[in-house]
Structures are given as structure tokens and as C-alpha cells.
Design an enzyme around this catalytic site. Structure first.
Site, PDB file in Angstrom:
ATOM      1  CG  LEU A  13     -32.191  72.642 -46.544  1.00  0.00           C
ATOM      2  CD1 LEU A  13     -31.187  73.381 -47.404  1.00  0.00           C
ATOM      3  CD2 LEU A  13     -33.544  73.290 -46.687  1.00  0.00           C
ATOM      4  CG  HIS A  14     -26.590  68.045 -45.295  1.00  0.00           C
ATOM      5  ND1 HIS A  14     -25.504  68.460 -44.571  1.00  0.00           N
ATOM      6  CD2 HIS A  14     -26.281  68.279 -46.600  1.00  0.00           C
ATOM      7  CE1 HIS A  14     -24.571  68.920 -45.403  1.00  0.00           C
ATOM      8  NE2 HIS A  14     -25.024  68.824 -46.637  1.00  0.00           N
ATOM      9  CB  ALA A  15     -26.630  69.408 -40.106  1.00  0.00           C
ATOM     10  CB  ALA A  18     -30.566  72.941 -42.458  1.00  0.00           C
ATOM     11  CD  GLU A  86     -23.452  70.763 -49.200  1.00  0.00           C
ATOM     12  OE1 GLU A  86     -24.258  70.013 -49.776  1.00  0.00           O
ATOM     13  OE2 GLU A  86     -23.337  70.809 -47.996  1.00  0.00           O
TER      14      GLU A  86
END
Length: 86
Positions: A13-15, A18, A86
Site C-alpha cells: 500500500l504505497h502512495a 493508498a 498493479e
């Protein structure tokens, strides 16, 4: 209402995911929280979500209280299970 879900996308859960998660959570009237790693954060707060540092395989509980709580939880679980494209 609460549901448990695991992070599916490789980068966690990166930028970007998120941000997608927080934007989606903000669409609901219910109070939405994410519970993970012994912490509870507001699902509508990008800083709160990022502070959890969730990686692939980590489990989190999505909890919502309010008039659209069921829709909120189910929609956010689906978003996580989709891997954020992704």
C-alpha cells in the site's frame, strides 16, 4: 461491520494505491477505519494509511460504522483484492 483482507499487489500500500484507497473511502458517509499491526487509523487519512507501512501479504481489517457501512467495507475490500490494477 468489519472484514479482514490481505494486501495483494506486489508493492504493498504505497502512495498511489493508498491515495486510491483514501479517495474511495472518502466517498462514504460512514466512519471507516483500518486496523493493522496493532494500530487503528482513519481510512480517509492518507498519512494514517501510509503510516501503517502495509506490504504484500499483510492483513488488515476494514471497519465501518454508519448508514452505508456495508457498502463502504465491501467496496474497499474489493479495491484491495483487485491489487489496485498493479
Amino acid at each position: 461491520m468489519e472484514r479482514l483482507v490481505s494486501i495483494k499487489n506486489a508493492s504493498g500500500l504505497h502512495a498511489r494505491p493508498a491515495g486510491m484507497f483514501v479517495k474511495k473511502a472518502a466517498e462514504f458517509k460512514a466512519t471507516v477505519e483500518v486496523i493493522a499491526k496493532g494500530k487503528t487509523v482513519n481510512a480517509k487519512s492518507i498519512m494514517g494509511i501510509m503510516s501503517l507501512g502495509l506490504a504484500k501479504g499483510d492483513e488488515l481489517t476494514i471497519s465501518a460504522k454508519g448508514e452505508d457501512e456495508e457498502t463502504a467495507v465491501n467496496t474497499l475490500v474489493e479495491l484491495i483484492e483487485s491489487g489496485f490494477g498493479e
